[in-house]
Write a protein that holds these residues in place. Structure first.
Motif, PDB file in Angstrom:
ATOM      1  N   HIS A  48       0.821  -1.222   0.000  1.00  0.00           N
ATOM      2  CA  HIS A  48       0.000   0.000   0.000  1.00  0.00           C
ATOM      3  C   HIS A  48       0.855   1.272   0.000  1.00  0.00           C
ATOM      4  N   ARG A  92       2.990   4.090  -2.030  1.00  0.00           N
ATOM      5  CA  ARG A  92       2.776   4.648  -3.357  1.00  0.00           C
ATOM      6  C   ARG A  92       3.966   5.509  -3.772  1.00  0.00           C
ATOM      7  N   TYR A 131       1.639   4.754  -9.079  1.00  0.00           N
ATOM      8  CA  TYR A 131       2.165   3.491  -9.587  1.00  0.00           C
ATOM      9  C   TYR A 131       3.365   3.725 -10.499  1.00  0.00           C
ATOM     10  N   SER A 191      -4.561  -3.043  -6.653  1.00  0.00           N
ATOM     11  CA  SER A 191      -5.479  -1.929  -6.909  1.00  0.00           C
ATOM     12  C   SER A 191      -6.378  -2.227  -8.101  1.00  0.00           C
TER      13      SER A 191
END
Length: 375
Positions: A233, A235, A293, A262
């Protein structure tokens, strides 16, 4: 053969593929004619889609990335986590012997997955099921998401071409077990149909730490799998959790898992929201490439993943209905669709095909249950 939502299947239809239990035993055999009682039971078991024979689509061959027996074995191993850990159990509640046995089951399963994926290495990355209904329980959700992310991550890592067997094993296990810590989060929070409060969100975020502690001392599991549980999680811009890592601070395997988790979450329904169409989910990935991402991973995903699998019932933006009959290697998001019904709902005696890669003014608008009625 076609993929049809179980809710839209009718008595008298014949199975195009056998249905297996989580133990790998045949539940309903190939070509068995479905009855009302069978369909009711399948819905109760959380089986949302079925492979159905159809003379109009006999030439369409639908192949899973892995054999159904292997899929059942993996689901069984994942299900044993729920036997080992209760939602309120301590992180070291089970014996080391049982822990080692479970870890071996996962490594054996992952080895089988790798062997099967290597046999069909040139095949496109394609999941053959898109469940548009929320999972009926947390175990079903956990198993569905874990296996999907595992197959995506392993196939894409193979497509990238720079990973050896041991690295692929680590990526696959990291993906398969990335959400294992969610078992220790109160189920009422994970299945809450309304928005989480700030304190509830903090509680849900703890699953990454739980997962890390569950995996880090498992000698049969690569250490990086624990990092995937911890960092999936995080980023690229530092907006993730638990440590707000940025860019290269996030392990590449965790970046793979985070992006694919995701995407899988977006295309599958949850108790608090509906699924979104695969092409919309891809747009979300692209809109956040470089921000949330890894942009190179998003590009590899776009170029290698067939987001609409063969045999899937679809509705086009012009109202025509059909199924995905062929994939376009040069445009994976725009397949060839065999039209079986006109926009007015009229059955076609002679179906025809529309290549969406060259018919740019037409798009897929609905899939599965969203496609409306059985074609």
């Amino acid at each position: 053969m076609r993929i049809i939502p179980t809710a839209l299947c009718q008595p008298g239809m014949r199975l195009g593929k056998a249905i297996f239990t989580e133990e790998g035993q045949i539940l309903i055999g190939y070509q068995v004619e479905l009855s009302s009682l069978m369909l009711k039971k399948l819905k109760q078991l959380g089986i949302h889609h079925l492979y159905i024979e159809d003379p109009r689509t006999d030439d369409i061959v639908i192949q899973d990335p892995i054999q159904e027996e292997t899929r059942a074995t993996v689901r069984s191993s994942l299900g044993k986590i729920f036997e080992k850990f209760s939602p309120t159990a301590g992180l070291s509640s089970s014996s080391s012997k049982n822990s080692a046995s479970l870890a071996k089951a996962f490594t054996d399963s992952m080895s089988q997955i790798l062997d099967e994926l290597y046999e069909r290495k040139k095949d496109p990355v394609m999941l053959t099921m898109l469940n548009m209904l929320p999972p009926t329980n947390m175990e079903q959700h956990f198993c569905q998401n874990a296996l999907n992310v595992c197959l995506y991550a392993t196939k894409l890592a193979m497509a990238q071409g720079s990973y050896n067997y041991d690295e692929l094993m680590a990526i696959g296990l990291g993906a398969l077990l990335h959400d294992v810590g969610s078992i220790h989060v109160p189920v009422q929070l994970l299945q809450k149909s309304s928005g989480l409060t700030s304190s509830e969100y903090v509680e849900v975020q703890k699953h990454v730490m739980y997962g890390y502690h569950m995996l880090k001392n498992e000698t049969s599991i690569p250490a990086i799998a624990a990092q995937c549980a911890l960092q999936h999680h995080e980023r690229m811009d530092g907006s993730g959790y638990p440590y707000s890592l940025q860019g290269e601070q996030i392990h590449p395997y965790a970046r793979w898992v985070g992006m694919l988790d995701s995407y899988d979450a977006m295309i599958h329904a949850r108790t608090y929201r509906q699924a979104i169409p695969p092409h919309h989910a891809l747009e979300v990935l692209y809109a956040n490439a470089g921000k949330l991402y890894d942009i190179n991973m998003v590009k590899l995903f776009r170029n290698n993943v067939a987001i609409y699998p063969l045999g899937l019932s679809v509705t086009l933006s012009n109202g025509a209905e059909g199924i995905v009959s062929r994939l376009n290697s040069h445009s994976m998001q725009r397949p060839v669709v065999r039209i079986l019904k006109t926009p007015s709902g009229q059955e076609l005696k002679e179906p025809y095909e529309v290549d969406l890669s060259s018919t740019l003014n037409v798009m897929i608008e609905g899939i599965g249950e969203a496609a409306g009625r059985v074609l």
